[in-house]
Design a protein around this motif. Structure first.
Motif, short mmCIF file in Angstrom:
data_model
loop_
_atom_site.label_atom_id
_atom_site.label_comp_id
_atom_site.label_asym_id
_atom_site.label_seq_id
_atom_site.Cartn_x
_atom_site.Cartn_y
_atom_site.Cartn_z
N ALA A 237 0.83 -1.21 0.00
CA ALA A 237 0.00 0.00 0.00
C ALA A 237 0.86 1.26 0.00
O ALA A 237 0.53 2.25 -0.66
CB ALA A 237 -0.93 -0.01 1.21
N GLN A 238 1.97 1.23 0.72
CA GLN A 238 2.89 2.37 0.73
C GLN A 238 3.51 2.59 -0.65
O GLN A 238 3.62 3.73 -1.10
CB GLN A 238 3.99 2.15 1.77
N ALA A 239 3.89 1.49 -1.30
CA ALA A 239 4.47 1.61 -2.63
C ALA A 239 3.45 2.15 -3.63
O ALA A 239 3.77 3.00 -4.48
CB ALA A 239 5.00 0.25 -3.09
N ALA A 240 2.20 1.68 -3.54
CA ALA A 240 1.16 2.18 -4.45
C ALA A 240 0.88 3.66 -4.19
O ALA A 240 0.66 4.43 -5.13
CB ALA A 240 -0.12 1.35 -4.26
N HIS A 241 0.90 4.07 -2.93
CA HIS A 241 0.67 5.48 -2.60
C HIS A 241 1.81 6.34 -3.13
O HIS A 241 1.58 7.42 -3.71
CB HIS A 241 0.55 5.63 -1.08
N ALA A 242 3.05 5.88 -2.95
CA ALA A 242 4.20 6.63 -3.44
C ALA A 242 4.16 6.79 -4.96
O ALA A 242 4.46 7.86 -5.50
CB ALA A 242 5.50 5.96 -3.00
N GLU A 243 3.78 5.73 -5.66
CA GLU A 243 3.71 5.80 -7.12
C GLU A 243 2.59 6.73 -7.57
O GLU A 243 2.76 7.51 -8.53
CB GLU A 243 3.47 4.39 -7.68
N ARG B 156 -7.37 12.16 -8.10
CA ARG B 156 -8.28 11.21 -7.47
C ARG B 156 -7.56 9.91 -7.14
O ARG B 156 -7.78 9.33 -6.07
CB ARG B 156 -9.48 10.96 -8.38
N ALA B 157 -6.71 9.44 -8.04
CA ALA B 157 -5.97 8.20 -7.80
C ALA B 157 -5.04 8.34 -6.60
O ALA B 157 -4.93 7.41 -5.78
CB ALA B 157 -5.18 7.82 -9.04
N ALA B 158 -4.39 9.50 -6.46
CA ALA B 158 -3.50 9.72 -5.32
C ALA B 158 -4.29 9.77 -4.01
O ALA B 158 -3.86 9.23 -2.99
CB ALA B 158 -2.72 11.02 -5.51
N ARG B 159 -5.45 10.38 -4.06
CA ARG B 159 -6.29 10.46 -2.86
C ARG B 159 -6.80 9.07 -2.45
O ARG B 159 -6.80 8.70 -1.27
CB ARG B 159 -7.46 11.40 -3.13
N GLN B 160 -7.21 8.28 -3.44
CA GLN B 160 -7.67 6.92 -3.15
C GLN B 160 -6.54 6.05 -2.62
O GLN B 160 -6.75 5.23 -1.71
CB GLN B 160 -8.28 6.31 -4.40
N ALA B 161 -5.34 6.23 -3.15
CA ALA B 161 -4.20 5.45 -2.67
C ALA B 161 -3.87 5.81 -1.23
O ALA B 161 -3.51 4.94 -0.43
CB ALA B 161 -2.99 5.69 -3.57
N GLN B 162 -4.02 7.08 -0.89
CA GLN B 162 -3.78 7.49 0.49
C GLN B 162 -4.83 6.89 1.43
O GLN B 162 -4.52 6.43 2.53
CB GLN B 162 -3.79 9.00 0.61
N GLU B 163 -6.09 6.88 1.00
CA GLU B 163 -7.16 6.29 1.81
C GLU B 163 -6.93 4.80 1.99
O GLU B 163 -7.15 4.26 3.09
CB GLU B 163 -8.51 6.55 1.15
N ARG B 164 -6.49 4.11 0.94
CA ARG B 164 -6.21 2.68 1.06
C ARG B 164 -5.07 2.43 2.03
O ARG B 164 -5.09 1.47 2.81
CB ARG B 164 -5.90 2.08 -0.31
#
Length: 290
Positions: free
Chosen positions: A130-136, A152-160
């Motif tokens: 999840a950290q790697a997906a958020h960083a990307e 939106r993708a960055a916000r969703q990655a942070q929520e995940r």
């Protein structure tokens, strides 16, 4: 005639008493020391699926929430692997065509044992993914700050990521087998690893093969084989009556609750014990602060 009815009534009552005695004896034997494992869980691993609309004197059942490790590639399903299916005694086709896949799917479910790991390497891997997906997602957004889709993708990655760190179940399946002694020898820590009974049935899904161009000689599709596992004994774990009032008074929500259901979740810690028959019961429950 009346004598016959009385006889059958007595036989029926006797059978009911016998069945109840067998059930109670099984429960008592399961709870004899030493227990197979003891886990300290929270609302992240035990959900109250029956809390809404429950009358005060009705039973309370908590459902044990466990999950399978995520796949790093584009696989659509994570569960019992083909190698594990072979260990469980399932036949695996050498050639994956329509006929062999139908035969694979028709196999009857089998009994199995799942090893559940609490807050260990498998869970830390989920956080790292999840950290790697958020960083990307952040990196891509920085390349095009005005792109709404990337925002939106960055916000969703942070929520995940927040959900993974603070709300997702930390209980993951790390192994499957049929020999409880062999599994316990590999996973000796009884406060981190629980062994539970399950039923496994075959699973087959046709997925698009990545990296294959249209018109190439290689087939565009490939079969993904594996198995589904379910454990009905973990769907409703009885909460003792003496803990009902405390359960109803538990605090709710938390600082990192992202969804409506999380904001209404009761916060607690539970000592869950798995006995000689690998059946769980709740020993203690305490309120947890957000």
């Amino acid at each position: 005639m009346k004598g016959a009815r009385g006889y059958f009534l007595l036989v029926g009552l006797g059978l009911i008493l016998l069945v109840n005695a067998i059930v109670l004896a099984g429960v008592a034997w399961n709870r004899q020391e030493p227990a197979d494992s003891r886990l300290q869980l929270s609302e992240r691993e035990l959900s109250d699926g029956y809390g809404y609309g429950r009358r005060e004197n009705s039973g309370i059942g908590l459902s044990l929430d466990y999950r399978w490790p995520s796949e790093e590639d584009d696989a659509l399903y994570s569960g019992v692997s083909p190698e594990q299916m072979a260990v469980l005694g399932f036949w695996l086709p050498a050639e994956r065509d329509e006929v062999s896949i139908r035969r694979y799917r028709r196999q009857q479910e089998r009994d199995a044992l799942l090893v559940l790991e609490l807050d260990g390497p498998a869970y830390r891997r989920e956080v790292q993914l999840a950290q790697a997906a958020h960083a990307e997602a952040q990196r891509l957004q920085q390349l095009a700050p005005d792109n709404r889709d990337l925002q939106r993708a960055a916000r969703q990655a942070q929520e995940r990521l927040l959900h993974e760190q603070h709300a997702a179940s930390r209980l993951l399946v790390v192994d499957v087998g049929v020999d409880s002694e062999a599994l316990r020898a590999r996973y000796a820590d009884r406060q981190r690893y629980a062994i539970v009974r399950a039923h496994v049935r075959p699973f087959a899904h046709r997925r698009e093969r990545s990296g294959v161009e249209q018109g190439a000689s290689q087939s565009r599709w490939q079969w993904q084989l594996g198995g589904h596992a379910s454990s009905s004994g973990l769907a409703r774990i009885h909460l003792p009556q003496r803990l009902h009032r405390l359960f109803d008074s538990l605090p709710r929500g938390g600082a990192y609750a992202q969804q409506e259901v999380e904001r209404h979740t009761r916060l607690f810690t539970v000592e869950l014990v798995f006995g000689r028959r690998l059946e769980p019961w709740i020993v203690d429950l305490q309120a947890r602060t957000p």
